[in-house]
Each structure stands twice: as C-alpha cells, then as structure tokens.
Design an enzyme around this catalytic site. Structure first.
Site, mmCIF file in Angstrom:
data_model
loop_
_atom_site.group_PDB
_atom_site.id
_atom_site.type_symbol
_atom_site.label_atom_id
_atom_site.label_comp_id
_atom_site.label_asym_id
_atom_site.label_seq_id
_atom_site.Cartn_x
_atom_site.Cartn_y
_atom_site.Cartn_z
ATOM 1 N N SER A 20 -7.760 2.279 21.617
ATOM 2 C CA SER A 20 -8.549 2.333 20.389
ATOM 3 C C SER A 20 -8.489 0.954 19.742
ATOM 4 O O SER A 20 -7.392 0.455 19.438
ATOM 5 C CB SER A 20 -7.979 3.398 19.438
ATOM 6 N N ASP A 87 -11.588 7.552 13.091
ATOM 7 C CA ASP A 87 -11.688 8.903 13.640
ATOM 8 C C ASP A 87 -10.956 9.008 14.976
ATOM 9 O O ASP A 87 -10.310 10.017 15.275
ATOM 10 C CB ASP A 87 -13.156 9.291 13.824
ATOM 11 N N GLU A 88 -11.058 7.961 15.781
ATOM 12 C CA GLU A 88 -10.304 7.926 17.041
ATOM 13 C C GLU A 88 -8.813 8.032 16.774
ATOM 14 O O GLU A 88 -8.088 8.775 17.447
ATOM 15 C CB GLU A 88 -10.572 6.619 17.791
ATOM 16 N N LEU A 89 -8.375 7.283 15.773
ATOM 17 C CA LEU A 89 -6.959 7.284 15.425
ATOM 18 C C LEU A 89 -6.495 8.685 15.035
ATOM 19 O O LEU A 89 -5.416 9.136 15.444
ATOM 20 C CB LEU A 89 -6.696 6.291 14.298
#
Length: 540
Positions: A20, A87-89
């Site tokens: 990420s 959002d990935e996190l």
C-alpha cells in the site's frame, strides 16, 4: 495505491506481498527497487499496474489483500492525500486483526509521531483529504493511522550514512533488510518443496550452528556423505532458508570438469552470471570472481563437487568474498575438503530405523506409518535398502498401492537387482575411482565386507593392491566405513553394486574376476573354464 482500479479477478492468486503506497512518492524509485529485489528472491508481489484503471474498484482488491501473506504499508509524505490509500490501510488492519496477517511499516521520509498524531505536513495533508467526509470515515482513517504508526517497521532516517562529511541515503542496504524482514514473516523455512524430508529440521539446526551466521568472518563448510543420503536436498532446503538474508546468492550444481583454461573460465562465468543475475555477462580472466565479489556478502552453494580443481576455480580463498559470506560445498569425497583447508564439515549420517520407516511409508503409503498388515514387509524393505533415503524413496514409490504379493515379489527383486536410478547414483563414486581402487572396492564387495582391516591386509599381502591407502580413499569418498577398532563396513547397496559390476564383466562366469556363487563355482570347476587369475577365495 492512490489510483482507482477496476479489478476483475476470475481466479484469485495468493501473493507473498501486497504493498500500500502513494504512487508519485515512491513508485518509480524506492518501491520499484524493492519489488525488483523481491522478484530476484522469489517473493511475489501484487502489481497494480497490470490492472485496468480509471473506474471504481469492486471487492476484488479487498480479496487480494486477504489473499496476500504480508502487507507492506509505505507511509510517505503524501500517503494521507489519497482516500484510496487510507481505505487500503483500513482493510489491511482488518485482515491483521481477523486472521493475524503480517504487516510491515516503512516510514519513508516521514516521522512516525507525525503519522500517529496526524500533525505537521503529514497531518495537514490528512486534514485536506478528510474535508467533506463523514465523521465516521474520518475517525476510521485516523484510528488506522494512529495504529499503523505503532507497528514495528523500518524508518528512513536510519537509511542515511555519513561519508566524507556529508550524508547520503543507503536505500540498497535498507531494501535488503526489508527483504529479510519479509522472508522472516513469510516463514520460508522450510518450504513445502521439502515436505516429506524426514529429519530435515534437525539437519538444518545443526548446519545453522556450524555456519555461525552472526559472525562477520567468511566461512567455508562442507556437507559430506555417501550418494543418495540426501545432501543435495538438505543443501537446497538450507539455501531456501538463508538466501534472502544475503544480498547475492546462488546454488550451483552440475559442475563440469576444469581440465583447461577455457573450462575454468566457463565455470567462473557461470557462477557470476547466476549470482549477479546477468545472463550476458562475459569475463576474460580468472580473477573475475574476486574482482566482482570481494566486497559482497554472498551465499554460494556448490553441489556435488568431485574435483579439487572445481573449488580452486570457484572459491579458492575466503578473501574472494565479502565479510559475512558463506560458501557451502556438498560432496562424497572428504579428502577434497581437507585438501582445500575446509575443516568445518557436517557429516550426513544414515537415518534411524524409525526415520527410515517413515521415509518409506511417505512414498509407499502417502502417510507416516505402514498400512495394516504391511509393517513386517516394510521393515524388510528398510533392511534391504540399508536405510539409504534415496533407495527408500525409489522403492517406496514403486510399491505405492501394490498388494502384499507384489511387495514380496519386489523384495526378491531388490535382493537380486538394483533399480536403475539407484545404480546411476551409486555408480558415480565407483566410476571416478582409479582402477586399483575400483579393484579394492570389488574385493570388499565380494569378500571383505564386515571383515577386519588386518584380515583383509593379510589376505591381500601378495597382491599389488595398496590396501591401506586404498581403504583411506574409499572411506574418504563415503564408499566404505572403517570403525575405530578396524572393521570394514560397506553399505549393502554398494556391496550389491560391486557384485553386479563383477557379474557384468562377462556372460561366462569363468571369465569374471571373482566367483562367489556356489553353483557357479561348481560349474566353472567342473567344466574347467576358469581363467588362470580368477579369485575363488576360501573366506566365506
């Protein structure tokens, strides 16, 4: 990843690493180098650039995160400018909490405390991203940043070294350390490639102790044992375990002879091409290995060395390699190690009877123990195979799903004829002997196995054979074992090989070097077809 991706995954792949990151900060520089290094070490990473861009993603990318074994979060100055990255996190941390997924944090030119508290330039960027978002979303992102900043990772402030009064980045060293971190998290030791190798962990534990990996000295060690004992398998598992801890590494086998300058140059060129991962590399002088590798920490495994010259060409001196390097040699001939000054030697011994039984059962039954009614037969096979791992695997595979009657037929076959695969492995050591040592080998196989050295010496006193030096050579090459009280032991399969060699000398028993079968002896004497120098020794 700050770019929206339309991800349609027909068949999801399990990746080693998911990254990420904010593309403009790190994609073309630091991250590309990191991913290239991962690829050279066999670590697979999800590549977002292969996917179609420009549309809202569905649940596919979330599934990719779940399918990855490790997630790397590269926190750069503009990471928080992307709601996509945030959002990935959040999804990464959900996986960490739900399934224990390993996570590594890299602070790339940002202060962990600024990330944790969302302050400074990083905090200002985050606040702009939060504009127009709901309180729920803002809180979710803030909590994720506060938590990820506490996860152990690598800090870019530690990447700088002082040189001639100035400070410069040493990203190459840091990338290597990150790869080691990832390898440890992947727990690549041992891999599934080595499942079914009974006793492997014990071998690796002993070797790791011998290697003293914490030492900065350059070390050469030997892995020594007879053909078929598992040296190559152990060496490959060791390489699989250790290679990512070294910036450069290679596993070399099928080494050719080095009888002239061109062959020596070819061998050095082959090693450098493999370890530097450069197919088109060309060298023109034999000092190339030292020139290229003297300041590099390398791991090199030279498998199945059978000539001292091969070691002289590929690893003549420890000064050829950088601090902390490890050179590991597998071979059957202990004398080569001694001649090269390698005194740290790991002897691969035969497995215990219970380990041998498990090895056989894994091949014959695909389980750790015999099927009902087969234990007695299995133990007979083990005895006939002499606990040799290769023999146990070959014979076990041939017995897979066979009936008890077929097992009994194969037992008879093992007693009378060696499998072709076994012959190919066992004969290598014999074929490389001098003729006088081959003759001594045949003498032992036919007459002197499990006899004393003194007895054999006395019986062959009038022969031209140099028994003492010949026995030392055979023992060094793992073809016989001499006990401390002077008894000769040759493995039962090698003994069978020696007898087969004698039988293959001629279709007519009277033209062979030895006669050991009672019927053949009677027939030859009755027909007066024995040649004048045929041995029929009265020692059985």
């Amino acid at each position: 990843m700050d770019t929206m991706i339309n991800l349609e995954v027909k068949e999801l792949t399990r990746y080693h690493v998911f990254s990420s990151f904010h593309g403009p900060d790190v994609r073309s520089g630091f991250l590309s180098h990191l991913h290239n290094y991962f690829a050279s070490k066999g670590i697979t990473t999800f590549n977002d650039q292969e996917m179609e861009r420009g549309h809202t993603i569905g649940p596919g990318l979330v599934q990719v995160i779940k399918e990855s074994r490790v997630s790397i979060v590269v926190l750069s100055k503009k990471y928080a400018s992307s709601g996509w990255c945030l959002d990935e996190l959040v999804e990464i941390l959900k996986c960490k909490e739900a399934s224990g997924q390993a996570v590594l944090t890299i602070f790339y030119k940002v202060d962990p405390s600024d990330v944790r508290k969302q302050r400074g330039d990083f905090g200002n960027t985050f606040k702009k991203t939060c504009e127009g978002k709901t309180d729920e979303v803002k809180q979710r992102w803030s909590n994720a940043l506060a938590y990820i900043a506490t996860v152990a990772g690598r800090h870019s402030l530690n990447w700088f070294v002082f040189s001639l009064g100035s400070m410069r980045a040493n990203e190459a060293e840091m990338i290597q350390k990150i790869a080691i971190d990832i390898s440890n998290k992947l727990n690549v030791t041992p891999s599934r490639d080595f499942e079914g190798m009974v006793g492997l962990e014990a071998h690796l534990t002993e070797l790791n102790t011998l290697l003293c990996l914490e030492s900065d000295d350059v070390m050469m060690i030997g892995i020594w044992g007879p053909g078929g004992i598992g040296k190559t398998t152990i060496a490959r598992a060791l390489f699989n375990q250790l290679s990512t801890n070294f910036r450069l590494s290679c596993f070399m086998r099928n080494l050719k002879g080095v009888d002239d300058w061109d062959s020596k140059l070819y061998l050095q060129n082959k090693l450098l091409s493999k370890i530097l991962n450069q197919k088109d590399i060309k060298i023109h002088q034999l000092g190339a290995i030292k020139e290229w590798l003297h300041n590099q920490r390398v791991l090199i495994i030279l498998d199945d060395v059978d000539d001292l010259e091969q070691l002289e060409v590929l690893a003549k001196e420890t000064s050829w390699f950088g601090s902390g390097s490890r050179i590991i040699v597998t071979l059957k001939d202990k004398k080569i190690l001694k001649a090269h000054g390698i005194n740290d030697i790991y002897h691969v011994d035969f497995p215990s009877e219970e380990e041998a039984l498990e090895m056989l059962c894994l091949s014959a039954f695909k389980q750790n123990s015999p099927q009902d009614g087969f234990e007695e037969l299995a133990r007979k096979v083990i005895k006939l195979c002499g606990n040799l791992p290769l023999a146990l695997r070959v014979v076990g595979s041939s017995l897979y799903r066979e009936s008890e009657d077929e097992w009994r037929l194969q037992l008879y076959g093992i007693e009378t004829n060696l499998d072709r695969k076994l012959v190919d492995v066992l004969r290598v050591g014999y074929d490389k002997l001098l003729e006088k040592h081959q003759s001594l080998f045949r003498h032992i196989a036919c007459f002197f196995n499990h006899k004393s050295v003194d007895y054999m010496t006395a019986m062959l006193a009038d022969s031209t054979l140099d028994v003492k030096n010949g026995l030392n050579t055979l023992a060094a090459k793992s073809l016989v074992y001499i006990s401390t009280n002077g008894w000769i032991t040759m493995h039962c399969l090698l003994q069978q090989l020696g007898k087969q060699v004698v039988v293959q000398q001629s279709d007519e028993p009277g033209k062979r070097q030895f006669l050991v079968e009672a019927k053949e002896i009677c027939d030859v004497l009755a027909n007066e077809t024995v040649r004048s120098y045929l041995y029929i020794l009265p020692i059985l």
